[in-house]
Design a protein around this motif. Structure first.
Motif, PDB file in Angstrom:
ATOM      1  N   UNK A  87       0.733  -1.251  -0.053  1.00 47.93           N
ATOM      2  CA  UNK A  87       0.177   0.148   0.164  1.00 47.93           C
ATOM      3  C   UNK A  87       0.837   1.319  -0.042  1.00 47.93           C
ATOM      4  N   UNK A  88       0.622   2.065  -1.051  1.00 47.42           N
ATOM      5  CA  UNK A  88       1.491   3.229  -1.115  1.00 47.42           C
ATOM      6  C   UNK A  88       0.796   4.553  -0.889  1.00 47.42           C
ATOM      7  N   UNK A  89       1.114   5.214   0.063  1.00 44.16           N
ATOM      8  CA  UNK A  89       0.370   6.398   0.589  1.00 44.16           C
ATOM      9  C   UNK A  89       0.730   7.404  -0.098  1.00 44.16           C
ATOM     10  N   UNK A  90       0.413   7.668  -1.286  1.00 46.21           N
ATOM     11  CA  UNK A  90       0.746   8.873  -2.119  1.00 46.21           C
ATOM     12  C   UNK A  90       0.079  10.014  -1.822  1.00 46.21           C
ATOM     13  N   UNK A  91      -1.032  10.065  -1.207  1.00 44.20           N
ATOM     14  CA  UNK A  91      -1.942  10.904  -0.807  1.00 44.20           C
ATOM     15  C   UNK A  91      -1.460  11.716   0.347  1.00 44.20           C
ATOM     16  N   UNK A  92      -0.557  11.178   1.047  1.00 47.29           N
ATOM     17  CA  UNK A  92      -0.188  11.519   2.512  1.00 47.29           C
ATOM     18  C   UNK A  92      -1.310  11.560   3.434  1.00 47.29           C
ATOM     19  N   UNK A  93      -2.013  10.369   3.304  1.00 46.95           N
ATOM     20  CA  UNK A  93      -2.984  10.349   4.606  1.00 46.95           C
ATOM     21  C   UNK A  93      -2.480  10.337   6.067  1.00 46.95           C
ATOM     22  N   UNK A  94      -1.366   9.901   6.125  1.00 47.47           N
ATOM     23  CA  UNK A  94      -0.620   9.847   7.659  1.00 47.47           C
ATOM     24  C   UNK A  94      -0.696  11.101   8.325  1.00 47.47           C
TER      25      UNK A  94
END
Length: 133
Positions: A87-94
């Motif tokens: 899972x690559x968090x490209x949206x910066x959800x963290x």
């Protein structure tokens, strides 16, 4: 300014719920790898996972906080980054969860609940990752 590199467990739990289907399996682990961690931790974790495919076949990997994955794909292979369990968090959800943890970690999921969180570092990565096959 970040004065503490750890997040409270509720923010981690909330983040995980947005990124991972906890119905995936009854028991599995999630390896979280922030790319602002030390290079030794990133390299050791990716190298171990890329040479032990059962880890990714039976668990999840979340990558976040990166500028580009191009050099990592060249170094470790496209398969690792294009695997269905990566899972690559490209949206910066963290960022939405006050997620300030900049060290790799292993999260154990049991019966759809977060059971345990352990920090990965260059000294314990082999021991922790070898437990999640």
């Amino acid at each position: 300014m970040i004065t503490n590199c750890t997040s409270d467990k509720n923010s981690i739990k909330d983040y995980i719920k947005t990124k991972v289907d906890l119905n995936y399996k009854e028991s599995f682990s999630i390896v979280i790898l922030p790319f602002d961690a030390c290079n030794t931790c990133i390299h050791a974790t990716l190298e171990y996972i890329s040479t032990n495919p059962d880890i990714l076949n039976n668990n999840k990997l979340i990558l976040y906080n990166f500028l580009s994955l191009k050099s990592k794909k060249i170094q470790y292979g496209d398969e690792l980054f294009e695997h269905t369990n990566t899972i690559i968090d490209r949206e910066g959800n963290f960022l939405d969860f006050d997620f300030k943890h900049n060290q790799p970690m292993v999260i154990k999921i049991q019966d759809k609940n977060l059971k345990n969180i352990e920090d990965l570092d260059s000294e314990n990565y082999f021991e922790l990752l070898s437990k999640i096959h």
